[in-house]
Design a protein around this motif. Sequence first.
Motif, PDB file in Angstrom:
ATOM      1  N   MET A   1       0.852  -1.193   0.000  1.00 18.68           N
ATOM      2  CA  MET A   1       0.000   0.000   0.000  1.00 18.68           C
ATOM      3  C   MET A   1       0.885   1.238   0.000  1.00 18.68           C
ATOM      4  SD  MET A   1      -2.828   1.306   2.805  1.00 18.68           S
ATOM      5  CE  MET A   1      -1.721   1.696   4.121  1.00 18.68           C
ATOM      6  N   GLU A   2       0.469   2.198  -0.775  1.00 25.84           N
ATOM      7  CA  GLU A   2       1.146   3.489  -0.759  1.00 25.84           C
ATOM      8  C   GLU A   2       0.907   4.153   0.591  1.00 25.84           C
ATOM      9  OE1 GLU A   2       3.019   4.724  -3.377  1.00 25.84           O
ATOM     10  OE2 GLU A   2       2.674   2.729  -4.187  1.00 25.84           O
ATOM     11  N   TYR A   3       1.659   5.163   0.872  1.00 24.03           N
ATOM     12  CA  TYR A   3       1.504   5.894   2.119  1.00 24.03           C
ATOM     13  C   TYR A   3       0.204   6.690   2.086  1.00 24.03           C
ATOM     14  CZ  TYR A   3       2.301   9.236   5.820  1.00 24.03           C
ATOM     15  OH  TYR A   3       2.163  10.000   6.948  1.00 24.03           O
ATOM     16  N   ILE A   4      -0.630   6.505   3.087  1.00 20.30           N
ATOM     17  CA  ILE A   4      -1.911   7.216   3.207  1.00 20.30           C
ATOM     18  C   ILE A   4      -1.791   8.203   4.356  1.00 20.30           C
ATOM     19  CG2 ILE A   4      -4.388   7.008   3.647  1.00 20.30           C
ATOM     20  CD1 ILE A   4      -3.553   5.643   1.035  1.00 20.30           C
ATOM     21  N   GLN A   5      -2.171   9.437   4.086  1.00 20.61           N
ATOM     22  CA  GLN A   5      -2.174  10.476   5.118  1.00 20.61           C
ATOM     23  C   GLN A   5      -3.610  10.917   5.345  1.00 20.61           C
ATOM     24  OE1 GLN A   5      -0.185  14.160   4.093  1.00 20.61           O
ATOM     25  NE2 GLN A   5       0.226  14.599   6.235  1.00 20.61           N
ATOM     26  N   VAL A   6      -4.020  11.022   6.607  1.00 18.30           N
ATOM     27  CA  VAL A   6      -5.362  11.481   6.961  1.00 18.30           C
ATOM     28  C   VAL A   6      -5.233  12.898   7.504  1.00 18.30           C
ATOM     29  CG1 VAL A   6      -7.374  11.079   8.422  1.00 18.30           C
ATOM     30  CG2 VAL A   6      -6.127   9.132   7.451  1.00 18.30           C
ATOM     31  N   ARG A   7      -5.925  13.841   6.826  1.00 17.99           N
ATOM     32  CA  ARG A   7      -5.856  15.245   7.227  1.00 17.99           C
ATOM     33  C   ARG A   7      -7.258  15.805   7.437  1.00 17.99           C
ATOM     34  NH1 ARG A   7      -2.170  15.961   2.449  1.00 17.99           N
ATOM     35  NH2 ARG A   7      -3.883  17.149   1.562  1.00 17.99           N
ATOM     36  N   LYS A   8      -7.353  16.710   8.408  1.00 21.61           N
ATOM     37  CA  LYS A   8      -8.623  17.384   8.671  1.00 21.61           C
ATOM     38  C   LYS A   8      -9.002  18.248   7.468  1.00 21.61           C
ATOM     39  CE  LYS A   8     -10.993  20.331  11.959  1.00 21.61           C
ATOM     40  NZ  LYS A   8     -10.853  21.227  13.100  1.00 21.61           N
ATOM     41  N   ALA A   9     -10.261  18.183   7.095  1.00 21.41           N
ATOM     42  CA  ALA A   9     -10.770  18.973   5.976  1.00 21.41           C
ATOM     43  C   ALA A   9     -11.173  20.359   6.450  1.00 21.41           C
ATOM     44  CB  ALA A   9     -11.959  18.273   5.336  1.00 21.41           C
ATOM     45  N   THR A  10     -10.976  21.339   5.575  1.00 23.71           N
ATOM     46  CA  THR A  10     -11.405  22.715   5.818  1.00 23.71           C
ATOM     47  C   THR A  10     -12.307  23.142   4.668  1.00 23.71           C
ATOM     48  OG1 THR A  10      -9.613  23.760   4.587  1.00 23.71           O
ATOM     49  CG2 THR A  10      -9.173  23.189   6.911  1.00 23.71           C
ATOM     50  N   ILE A  11     -12.780  24.353   4.739  1.00 21.93           N
ATOM     51  CA  ILE A  11     -13.637  24.876   3.674  1.00 21.93           C
ATOM     52  C   ILE A  11     -12.915  24.857   2.323  1.00 21.93           C
ATOM     53  CG2 ILE A  11     -13.083  27.325   3.987  1.00 21.93           C
ATOM     54  CD1 ILE A  11     -16.607  25.840   3.428  1.00 21.93           C
ATOM     55  N   ASP A  12     -11.595  24.912   2.345  1.00 22.97           N
ATOM     56  CA  ASP A  12     -10.829  24.828   1.091  1.00 22.97           C
ATOM     57  C   ASP A  12     -10.957  23.463   0.430  1.00 22.97           C
ATOM     58  OD1 ASP A  12      -9.938  27.444   1.449  1.00 22.97           O
ATOM     59  OD2 ASP A  12      -8.098  26.802   2.460  1.00 22.97           O
ATOM     60  N   THR A  16     -13.347  18.866  -3.061  1.00 22.43           N
ATOM     61  CA  THR A  16     -12.797  17.526  -2.863  1.00 22.43           C
ATOM     62  C   THR A  16     -13.781  16.653  -2.097  1.00 22.43           C
ATOM     63  OG1 THR A  16     -10.536  18.368  -2.885  1.00 22.43           O
ATOM     64  CG2 THR A  16     -10.889  16.219  -1.841  1.00 22.43           C
ATOM     65  N   LEU A  17     -14.373  17.207  -1.030  1.00 23.36           N
ATOM     66  CA  LEU A  17     -15.353  16.438  -0.251  1.00 23.36           C
ATOM     67  C   LEU A  17     -16.582  16.100  -1.085  1.00 23.36           C
ATOM     68  CD1 LEU A  17     -15.274  17.980   3.322  1.00 23.36           C
ATOM     69  CD2 LEU A  17     -14.867  15.602   2.690  1.00 23.36           C
ATOM     70  N   GLN A  18     -17.035  17.043  -1.895  1.00 23.99           N
ATOM     71  CA  GLN A  18     -18.172  16.759  -2.761  1.00 23.99           C
ATOM     72  C   GLN A  18     -17.840  15.608  -3.711  1.00 23.99           C
ATOM     73  OE1 GLN A  18     -18.626  21.081  -3.966  1.00 23.99           O
ATOM     74  NE2 GLN A  18     -20.737  20.351  -4.125  1.00 23.99           N
ATOM     75  N   GLN A  19     -16.667  15.677  -4.315  1.00 25.14           N
ATOM     76  CA  GLN A  19     -16.263  14.677  -5.294  1.00 25.14           C
ATOM     77  C   GLN A  19     -16.081  13.305  -4.661  1.00 25.14           C
ATOM     78  OE1 GLN A  19     -12.341  13.994  -5.753  1.00 25.14           O
ATOM     79  NE2 GLN A  19     -13.090  12.136  -6.701  1.00 25.14           N
ATOM     80  N   LEU A  55     -19.249  21.752   6.867  1.00 22.80           N
ATOM     81  CA  LEU A  55     -17.846  22.099   7.133  1.00 22.80           C
ATOM     82  C   LEU A  55     -17.730  23.264   8.117  1.00 22.80           C
ATOM     83  CD1 LEU A  55     -16.222  21.797   3.610  1.00 22.80           C
ATOM     84  CD2 LEU A  55     -15.417  20.646   5.686  1.00 22.80           C
ATOM     85  N   SER A  56     -18.733  24.130   8.149  1.00 19.25           N
ATOM     86  CA  SER A  56     -18.708  25.301   9.021  1.00 19.25           C
ATOM     87  C   SER A  56     -19.236  25.014  10.422  1.00 19.25           C
ATOM     88  CB  SER A  56     -19.535  26.426   8.390  1.00 19.25           C
ATOM     89  OG  SER A  56     -19.028  26.756   7.113  1.00 19.25           O
ATOM     90  N   ASN A  57     -19.817  23.848  10.609  1.00 20.01           N
ATOM     91  CA  ASN A  57     -20.404  23.489  11.898  1.00 20.01           C
ATOM     92  C   ASN A  57     -19.294  22.996  12.833  1.00 20.01           C
ATOM     93  OD1 ASN A  57     -21.696  22.263  14.075  1.00 20.01           O
ATOM     94  ND2 ASN A  57     -23.359  21.472  12.806  1.00 20.01           N
ATOM     95  N   PRO A  58     -19.084  23.664  13.962  1.00 15.32           N
ATOM     96  CA  PRO A  58     -18.009  23.241  14.877  1.00 15.32           C
ATOM     97  C   PRO A  58     -18.253  21.864  15.502  1.00 15.32           C
ATOM     98  CG  PRO A  58     -19.328  24.970  15.876  1.00 15.32           C
ATOM     99  CD  PRO A  58     -19.804  24.840  14.456  1.00 15.32           C
ATOM    100  N   ASP A  59     -19.484  21.355  15.430  1.00 12.64           N
ATOM    101  CA  ASP A  59     -19.787  20.035  15.982  1.00 12.64           C
ATOM    102  C   ASP A  59     -19.650  18.912  14.953  1.00 12.64           C
ATOM    103  OD1 ASP A  59     -20.241  21.000  18.529  1.00 12.64           O
ATOM    104  OD2 ASP A  59     -22.398  21.243  18.214  1.00 12.64           O
ATOM    105  N   SER A  60     -19.224  19.242  13.734  1.00 10.92           N
ATOM    106  CA  SER A  60     -18.983  18.240  12.700  1.00 10.92           C
ATOM    107  C   SER A  60     -17.558  18.394  12.192  1.00 10.92           C
ATOM    108  CB  SER A  60     -19.941  18.427  11.510  1.00 10.92           C
ATOM    109  OG  SER A  60     -21.264  18.125  11.869  1.00 10.92           O
TER     110      SER A  60
END
Length: 172
Positions: A1-12, A16-19, A55-60
């Motif tokens: 397996m290639e290296y997988i990095q998990v990063r927190k998503a932002t509004i930017d 990507t999240l939609q896709q 994405l703007s909800n602090p509880d999600s």
Amino acid sequence: MEYIQVRKATIDDLSTLQQIGRETFFETFAESNTEDDMNKYLEDSFNADKVTVELSNPDSLFYIAWEDESPVGYVKVNTGIAQTEQLDEKALEIERIYVKSSHHGKKVGQLLYEKALEVAQQYHNSYLWLGVWEKNPRAIRFYEKNGFIAFDKHIFKMGDDEQLDIMMKKVL
């Protein structure tokens, strides 16, 4: 397996999240649902306005799994009133864990689950919970392997179709 990095998503990461959201949900459930129900769900759940609000909800919180510069999966967790069922303020809901079919069996889902577990520990949650479609045995086995047990059921609206989700939880 290639290296997988998990990063927190932002509004930017909106597009990507939609896709990745549309792609992984379609891969997972298109064969088991009508085209109309699938299209309605994808439009309702992954349009720019809805994902921006989430994405703007602090509880999600969203985390994306990246292989190099390609998104290969994501997890969405909810606390407080952002939970889809109001069970307990001390709970963390895993609303979604989805991985591209090309990466099934490569531990990406496990990495995303471990990120959700890490978040729950940071927030001092007493348990994790989720809903999983009763006709998704692969996901049910994954959660059971990670210590989840069934405790209830609820309805999940897939387009116009009402489907039954098994609610599972893991006490921390």
